[in-house]
Design a protein around this motif. Structure first.
Motif, PDB file in Angstrom:
ATOM      1  N   UNK A 105     -10.298   8.422   6.536  1.00  0.00           N
ATOM      2  CA  UNK A 105      -9.148   7.832   6.193  1.00  0.00           C
ATOM      3  C   UNK A 105      -9.125   7.275   4.833  1.00  0.00           C
ATOM      4  N   UNK A 106     -10.140   7.041   4.192  1.00  0.00           N
ATOM      5  CA  UNK A 106     -10.138   7.001   2.745  1.00  0.00           C
ATOM      6  C   UNK A 106      -9.501   7.908   1.791  1.00  0.00           C
ATOM      7  N   UNK A 107      -9.696   9.248   2.141  1.00  0.00           N
ATOM      8  CA  UNK A 107      -8.902  10.214   1.558  1.00  0.00           C
ATOM      9  C   UNK A 107      -7.433  10.148   2.044  1.00  0.00           C
ATOM     10  N   UNK A 108      -7.265  10.212   2.976  1.00  0.00           N
ATOM     11  CA  UNK A 108      -6.053  10.091   3.775  1.00  0.00           C
ATOM     12  C   UNK A 108      -5.009   8.892   3.123  1.00  0.00           C
ATOM     13  N   UNK A 109      -5.624   7.734   3.094  1.00  0.00           N
ATOM     14  CA  UNK A 109      -4.682   6.741   2.314  1.00  0.00           C
ATOM     15  C   UNK A 109      -4.443   6.735   0.879  1.00  0.00           C
ATOM     16  N   UNK A 110      -5.820   7.231   0.055  1.00  0.00           N
ATOM     17  CA  UNK A 110      -5.503   7.360  -1.089  1.00  0.00           C
ATOM     18  C   UNK A 110      -4.367   8.600  -1.206  1.00  0.00           C
ATOM     19  N   UNK A 111      -4.214   9.488  -0.526  1.00  0.00           N
ATOM     20  CA  UNK A 111      -3.349  10.580  -0.661  1.00  0.00           C
ATOM     21  C   UNK A 111      -1.768  10.132  -0.317  1.00  0.00           C
ATOM     22  N   UNK A 112      -1.766   9.288   0.576  1.00  0.00           N
ATOM     23  CA  UNK A 112      -0.421   8.674   0.929  1.00  0.00           C
ATOM     24  C   UNK A 112       0.003   7.845  -0.199  1.00  0.00           C
ATOM     25  N   UNK A 113      -0.821   7.155  -0.599  1.00  0.00           N
ATOM     26  CA  UNK A 113      -0.414   6.030  -1.612  1.00  0.00           C
ATOM     27  C   UNK A 113       0.156   6.890  -2.768  1.00  0.00           C
ATOM     28  N   UNK A 129       2.183  15.839   5.436  1.00  0.00           N
ATOM     29  CA  UNK A 129       3.820  15.820   5.629  1.00  0.00           C
ATOM     30  C   UNK A 129       4.096  16.379   4.212  1.00  0.00           C
ATOM     31  N   UNK A 130       4.628  17.632   4.215  1.00  0.00           N
ATOM     32  CA  UNK A 130       5.082  18.253   3.219  1.00  0.00           C
ATOM     33  C   UNK A 130       6.281  17.800   2.461  1.00  0.00           C
ATOM     34  N   UNK A 131       7.073  16.874   3.490  1.00  0.00           N
ATOM     35  CA  UNK A 131       8.625  16.282   3.128  1.00  0.00           C
ATOM     36  C   UNK A 131       8.319  15.398   2.091  1.00  0.00           C
ATOM     37  N   UNK A 132       7.002  14.537   2.329  1.00  0.00           N
ATOM     38  CA  UNK A 132       6.641  13.419   1.415  1.00  0.00           C
ATOM     39  C   UNK A 132       6.654  14.183  -0.164  1.00  0.00           C
ATOM     40  N   UNK A 133       6.073  15.276  -0.405  1.00  0.00           N
ATOM     41  CA  UNK A 133       6.373  15.650  -1.738  1.00  0.00           C
ATOM     42  C   UNK A 133       7.649  15.868  -2.119  1.00  0.00           C
ATOM     43  N   UNK A 134       8.268  16.562  -1.221  1.00  0.00           N
ATOM     44  CA  UNK A 134      10.003  16.510  -1.487  1.00  0.00           C
ATOM     45  C   UNK A 134      10.790  15.136  -1.839  1.00  0.00           C
TER      46      UNK A 134
END
Length: 247
Positions: free
Chosen positions: A76-84, A184-189
């Motif tokens: 979840x460290x990588x997950x949270x960094x990615x989402x932020x 979630x690819x929509x986050x990039x959009x």
């Protein structure tokens, strides 16, 4: 104060009406488009890359320090960094940084042309100075700055990768698994749309303040400061609006 705000808003939209007209010579427009792309976007790559790699590393360190429970998977460290990075930093924070760099550049450049009467000379020759000077800036930044966002996202993840490689806070396999987890690819959009809107705000507002600068060199400085403040405030307002509409 309300009257001044409404007057300024109306003047801004009338300015945009002059900007978005058919260019008189398309060859000059495309030539200026690539010049502005190099000056506003490409020149910003080193700054954005430097900031992104350190922000990615800091996000990983901060997340790791706040996830000390053995019951929470380290991925979840990588997950949270990615989402932020993808949701907020690579769009909003990068554009706030560009508001200072690009905004001051545009406002001071056009403001200097105004006080040295170069814009008046264009108008005397029958040239639509607003379209000629501003349209290439707005289009080049609006179309190409989203590429900076994508670069910032990749470089930020790489910064996290580097800090994981040289530290012992998380296993590399867990970090990479977290980056891939529930993507979630929509986050990039969503981030691309925000970056394009923010870039339009930065260029149009900065051009507006520079175009109507008065008072000599001090006036150019005041217009640059006002442009950065106004663009930053509008970015935060539209960040809230777009987030509410798109997510």
């Amino acid at each position: 104060m309300i009257t001044r705000f409404l007057s300024l808003t109306g003047k801004y939209f009338l300015f945009l009406k002059r900007v978005f007209r058919k260019p008189e010579k398309w060859t000059l427009f495309f030539r200026q488009f690539f010049v502005e792309a190099d000056k506003l976007v490409i020149s910003s790559i080193p700054l954005i890359a430097l900031i992104s790699v350190f922000i990615g590393a800091v996000l990983v360190i901060q997340t790791a320090n706040n996830m000390g429970s053995p019951f929470i998977p380290k991925m979840y460290i990588g997950y949270m960094a990615r989402e932020s990075l993808v949701l907020e930093f690579c769009s909003t924070m990068v554009c706030l940084i560009l508001a200072g760099k690009i905004g001051s550049n545009i406002s001071s450049e056009i403001g200097t042309m105004r006080i040295t009467e170069q814009i008046d000379a264009m108008e005397m020759m029958g040239v639509n100075s607003a379209c000629f000077l501003v349209l290439p800036k707005i289009l080049s930044a609006t179309l190409l700055t989203p590429l900076l966002m994508l670069m910032s996202f990749i470089v930020g993840l790489f910064g996290g990768y580097l800090i994981v490689a040289i530290g012992d806070m998380v296993i590399m396999a867990d970090y990479i698994t977290g980056i891939r987890y529930a993507f979630n690819g929509f986050y990039v959009t969503y981030s691309i749309i925000k970056t394009a809107v923010f870039s339009f705000i930065i260029c149009s507002v900065s051009s507006f303040y520079g175009y109507y600068a008065t008072g000599g060199s001090l006036g150019v400085g005041r217009s640059s400061t006002a442009a950065i403040v106004a663009a930053s405030a509008l970015i935060l307002i539209f960040n809230l609006i777009l987030t509410h509409l798109l997510l």
